[in-house]
Each structure stands twice: as C-alpha cells, then as structure tokens.
Design a protein around this motif. Structure first.
Motif, PDB file in Angstrom:
ATOM      1  N   GLU A  25      12.448 -35.056 -20.621  1.00  0.00           N
ATOM      2  CA  GLU A  25      10.930 -35.220 -20.671  1.00  0.00           C
ATOM      3  C   GLU A  25      10.574 -36.637 -20.644  1.00  0.00           C
ATOM      4  OE1 GLU A  25       8.616 -33.956 -24.286  1.00  0.00           O
ATOM      5  OE2 GLU A  25      10.233 -32.589 -24.194  1.00  0.00           O
ATOM      6  N   ASP A  26       9.498 -37.007 -20.102  1.00  0.00           N
ATOM      7  CA  ASP A  26       8.900 -38.455 -20.258  1.00  0.00           C
ATOM      8  C   ASP A  26       9.565 -39.384 -19.465  1.00  0.00           C
ATOM      9  OD1 ASP A  26       6.704 -37.434 -21.615  1.00  0.00           O
ATOM     10  OD2 ASP A  26       7.582 -37.783 -23.394  1.00  0.00           O
ATOM     11  N   GLU A  27      10.520 -39.113 -18.697  1.00  0.00           N
ATOM     12  CA  GLU A  27      11.376 -40.094 -17.874  1.00  0.00           C
ATOM     13  C   GLU A  27      10.616 -39.924 -16.420  1.00  0.00           C
ATOM     14  OE1 GLU A  27      15.711 -39.950 -17.696  1.00  0.00           O
ATOM     15  OE2 GLU A  27      15.830 -39.109 -19.690  1.00  0.00           O
ATOM     16  N   VAL A  28      10.672 -41.358 -15.897  1.00  0.00           N
ATOM     17  CA  VAL A  28      10.406 -41.249 -14.245  1.00  0.00           C
ATOM     18  C   VAL A  28      11.601 -41.320 -13.486  1.00  0.00           C
ATOM     19  CG1 VAL A  28       9.473 -42.731 -12.408  1.00  0.00           C
ATOM     20  CG2 VAL A  28       8.533 -42.515 -14.749  1.00  0.00           C
ATOM     21  N   ALA A  29      11.648 -40.396 -12.629  1.00  0.00           N
ATOM     22  CA  ALA A  29      12.836 -40.335 -11.885  1.00  0.00           C
ATOM     23  C   ALA A  29      12.691 -39.996 -10.428  1.00  0.00           C
ATOM     24  CB  ALA A  29      13.576 -39.013 -12.271  1.00  0.00           C
ATOM     25  N   ILE A  30      13.669 -40.361  -9.540  1.00  0.00           N
ATOM     26  CA  ILE A  30      13.553 -40.385  -8.124  1.00  0.00           C
ATOM     27  C   ILE A  30      14.270 -38.962  -7.676  1.00  0.00           C
ATOM     28  CG2 ILE A  30      14.406 -41.673  -6.093  1.00  0.00           C
ATOM     29  CD1 ILE A  30      12.261 -42.922  -7.702  1.00  0.00           C
ATOM     30  N   CYS A  31      13.891 -38.189  -6.784  1.00  0.00           N
ATOM     31  CA  CYS A  31      14.676 -37.100  -6.120  1.00  0.00           C
ATOM     32  C   CYS A  31      15.701 -37.534  -5.069  1.00  0.00           C
ATOM     33  CB  CYS A  31      13.591 -36.164  -5.630  1.00  0.00           C
ATOM     34  SG  CYS A  31      14.167 -34.628  -4.885  1.00  0.00           S
ATOM     35  N   LYS A  32      16.860 -37.212  -5.150  1.00  0.00           N
ATOM     36  CA  LYS A  32      17.768 -37.149  -4.393  1.00  0.00           C
ATOM     37  C   LYS A  32      18.402 -36.251  -3.395  1.00  0.00           C
ATOM     38  CE  LYS A  32      18.607 -41.392  -6.045  1.00  0.00           C
ATOM     39  NZ  LYS A  32      18.285 -42.669  -5.395  1.00  0.00           N
ATOM     40  N   GLY A  33      17.812 -35.129  -3.738  1.00  0.00           N
ATOM     41  CA  GLY A  33      18.080 -34.064  -2.770  1.00  0.00           C
ATOM     42  C   GLY A  33      18.260 -32.710  -3.314  1.00  0.00           C
ATOM     43  N   ALA A  34      18.746 -31.413  -2.768  1.00  0.00           N
ATOM     44  CA  ALA A  34      18.851 -30.332  -3.577  1.00  0.00           C
ATOM     45  C   ALA A  34      20.272 -29.971  -3.391  1.00  0.00           C
ATOM     46  CB  ALA A  34      18.012 -29.325  -2.816  1.00  0.00           C
ATOM     47  N   GLN A  35      20.619 -29.216  -4.589  1.00  0.00           N
ATOM     48  CA  GLN A  35      21.998 -28.872  -4.494  1.00  0.00           C
ATOM     49  C   GLN A  35      22.083 -27.377  -5.159  1.00  0.00           C
ATOM     50  OE1 GLN A  35      24.178 -31.440  -7.110  1.00  0.00           O
ATOM     51  NE2 GLN A  35      26.138 -31.083  -5.925  1.00  0.00           N
ATOM     52  N   TYR A  36      22.913 -26.748  -4.762  1.00  0.00           N
ATOM     53  CA  TYR A  36      23.303 -25.526  -5.157  1.00  0.00           C
ATOM     54  C   TYR A  36      24.028 -25.308  -6.422  1.00  0.00           C
ATOM     55  CZ  TYR A  36      24.231 -20.439  -5.310  1.00  0.00           C
ATOM     56  OH  TYR A  36      24.184 -19.091  -5.904  1.00  0.00           O
ATOM     57  N   ALA A  37      23.528 -24.785  -7.726  1.00  0.00           N
ATOM     58  CA  ALA A  37      24.249 -24.841  -8.865  1.00  0.00           C
ATOM     59  C   ALA A  37      24.876 -23.275  -8.787  1.00  0.00           C
ATOM     60  CB  ALA A  37      23.309 -24.930  -9.943  1.00  0.00           C
ATOM     61  N   GLU A  38      26.290 -23.453  -8.579  1.00  0.00           N
ATOM     62  CA  GLU A  38      27.212 -22.140  -8.527  1.00  0.00           C
ATOM     63  C   GLU A  38      27.068 -21.550 -10.062  1.00  0.00           C
ATOM     64  OE1 GLU A  38      30.843 -22.077  -6.766  1.00  0.00           O
ATOM     65  OE2 GLU A  38      30.444 -23.688  -5.450  1.00  0.00           O
ATOM     66  N   LEU A  39      27.093 -21.983 -11.137  1.00  0.00           N
ATOM     67  CA  LEU A  39      27.256 -21.603 -12.368  1.00  0.00           C
ATOM     68  C   LEU A  39      25.798 -20.892 -12.826  1.00  0.00           C
ATOM     69  CD1 LEU A  39      28.965 -24.144 -14.628  1.00  0.00           C
ATOM     70  CD2 LEU A  39      29.855 -21.996 -13.922  1.00  0.00           C
ATOM     71  N   LEU A  40      24.902 -21.319 -12.129  1.00  0.00           N
ATOM     72  CA  LEU A  40      23.752 -20.567 -12.394  1.00  0.00           C
ATOM     73  C   LEU A  40      23.018 -19.816 -11.167  1.00  0.00           C
ATOM     74  CD1 LEU A  40      21.575 -23.635 -14.036  1.00  0.00           C
ATOM     75  CD2 LEU A  40      22.678 -21.533 -15.200  1.00  0.00           C
ATOM     76  N   GLY A  41      23.809 -19.885  -9.978  1.00  0.00           N
ATOM     77  CA  GLY A  41      23.440 -19.060  -8.764  1.00  0.00           C
ATOM     78  C   GLY A  41      22.069 -19.238  -8.198  1.00  0.00           C
TER      79      GLY A  41
END
Length: 67
Positions: A25-41
C-alpha cells in the motif's frame, strides 16, 4: 517446474497507486501484465514497484487506483 507465462493486458505499462489492504500500500507501481497463480488457482495482475523495483501480484481491483 515451468515458470508461469506473463500475458499482455490493456493495463500494461500503466501506473497505479496501491491502496490500503495490500502489502504494498501507498506505493506507485507499473502494470507488467497478467499471470496465473497456480497455488491460488486464479489470475492476477503483476506490478513492479517504482520505489523498490520489486514485482508483486494484485488480485483485487479495489486495491488499485489508476493514475
């Protein structure tokens, strides 16, 4: 184990402020794309912090404010 592939999104290279409730929280960030998180499904957006360069997932759009 095969590394997950990063998928292009309409949000790639856009800046967002990470909001309350997310560990970055409170960080500025750049979106790099989407990825599937297998552990969370589930899929999430990958961001890179402008302050630290660290990459992280965001799964809930309520934790973002596009700037």
């Amino acid at each position: 184990m095969m590394e997950a592939e990063l998928k292009e999104t309409p949000f790639d290279n856009k800046k967002a402020l990470i909001l309350k409730g997310h560990p970055h929280e409170d960080e500025v960030a750049i979106c790099k794309g989407a990825q599937y998180a297998e552990l969370l499904g589930k899929w999430g957006l990958i961001f890179e912090s402008k302050e630290t360069g660290e990459s992280f997932f965001v799964f809930d759009k309520k934790e973002l404010k596009w700037i």
